[in-house]
Scaffold this active site. Structure first.
Site, PDB file in Angstrom:
ATOM      1  CD  GLU A  79      -2.832   1.280   2.349  1.00 54.47           C
ATOM      2  OE1 GLU A  79      -3.732   2.144   2.288  1.00 54.47           O
ATOM      3  OE2 GLU A  79      -2.758   0.435   3.260  1.00 54.47           O
ATOM      4  CB  THR A 100      -3.980   3.901   8.925  1.00 51.71           C
ATOM      5  OG1 THR A 100      -3.249   2.919   8.184  1.00 51.71           O
ATOM      6  CG2 THR A 100      -2.995   4.909   9.490  1.00 51.71           C
TER       7      THR A 100
END
Length: 276
Positions: A79, A100
């Protein structure tokens, strides 16, 4: 998933590697969290609400280093650092910290996700939840487990009694369309959950904690490991793919207990999933 897939790779060995590396990465994520909060080492990506931390980058760097040691010469798509766009051959697909925003806030629903894919199809993978230490893993044709215990999806038969998971885009216009779909769907199901980490939502379907999960706009690293775990636990799986003709659009993922799969698909189409 194509359980009959033939190839030169040992899927169980790939699973063991993904578990080993994901556990090490999860330890680093836990270690770094207080530092991230204290120093404010946070940037943004697609929007101001789409965050990336120094931990995301450090964890992905560790994963890449360990895969290079354990599986030299194999490509990685991650990512944060990108990587091999070509799907041909074996490629590791990595989400260093899925969820996150949860990680940043201290909400204990985030995960490290690592999968090995061959020609774009997941062969093996692991999802590790750092706060709990739980480890989900699967190898194609060999089932899925949580901390060594076999997983099986819920035996759901009625959509109106189904507990579903979903997620939302960081792009405002898409979020509004997703909310509109959810508003219509709420009248057709038991209830909805939004955990904020796609990999864990897929694992929740595998464990029978959710009857199904759907979302639009996920990236490959969000679903590469979790979707295999759910499929090996018996879930009906519809993955994002370009040029689809089922009306759900190229970016939809649907992961659901087989007994309500057709019903959920019909309701998603009825309530405008094609326009998300």
């Amino acid at each position: 998933m194509n359980v009959g897939l033939t190839h030169q790779y040992d899927a169980v060995g790939l699973r063991d590697t993904s578990v080993l590396v994901a556990r090490e990465a999860a330890e680093l994520a836990m270690t770094m969290r207080n530092e991230i909060v204290t120093t404010g080492a946070v940037d943004t990506k697609s929007t101001e609400t789409d965050v990336v931390t120094a931990a995301d980058r450090a964890v992905e760097k560790l994963i890449r280093q360990r895969l290079a040691e354990l599986r030299p010469g194999e490509s990685v798509l991650g990512e944060e650092e990108g990587g091999a766009a070509e799907q041909a051959g074996l490629r590791w697909v990595v989400d260093p910290i899925d969820g996150t925003v949860n990680y940043l806030y201290g909400y204990p629903a985030y995960a490290v996700s690592i999968a090995a894919q061959l020609d774009g199809v997941s062969l093996a993978g692991a999802v590790v939840e750092p706060p709990s230490g739980r480890v989900w893993s699967a190898a194609v044709g060999h089932g899925a487990d949580l901390d060594g215990e076999p997983l099986r999806v819920a035996d759901s038969r009625r959509l109106d009694l189904a507990l579903l998971g979903t997620g939302f885009s960081y792009l405002r216009q898409r979020r509004v369309r997703q909310a509109s779909l959810l508003l219509e769907l709420l009248g057709e199901i038991r209830d909805i959950r939004r955990g904020g980490a796609a990999a864990l939502e897929l694992c929740a379907v595998a464990a029978g904690w959710l009857d199904g999960y759907y979302e639009h706009g996920l990236s490959r690293w969000d679903w590469a490991a979790g979707s295999l775990i759910a499929a090996e636990a018996g879930a009906r799986l519809r993955l994002p793919a370009t040029g689809t003709t089922d009306g759900l659009g190229d970016e939809a993922i649907v992961c659901v207990a087989p007994g309500i799969a057709d019903g959920l698909t019909d309701k998603l189409l009825e309530h405008g999933a094609a326009d998300i």
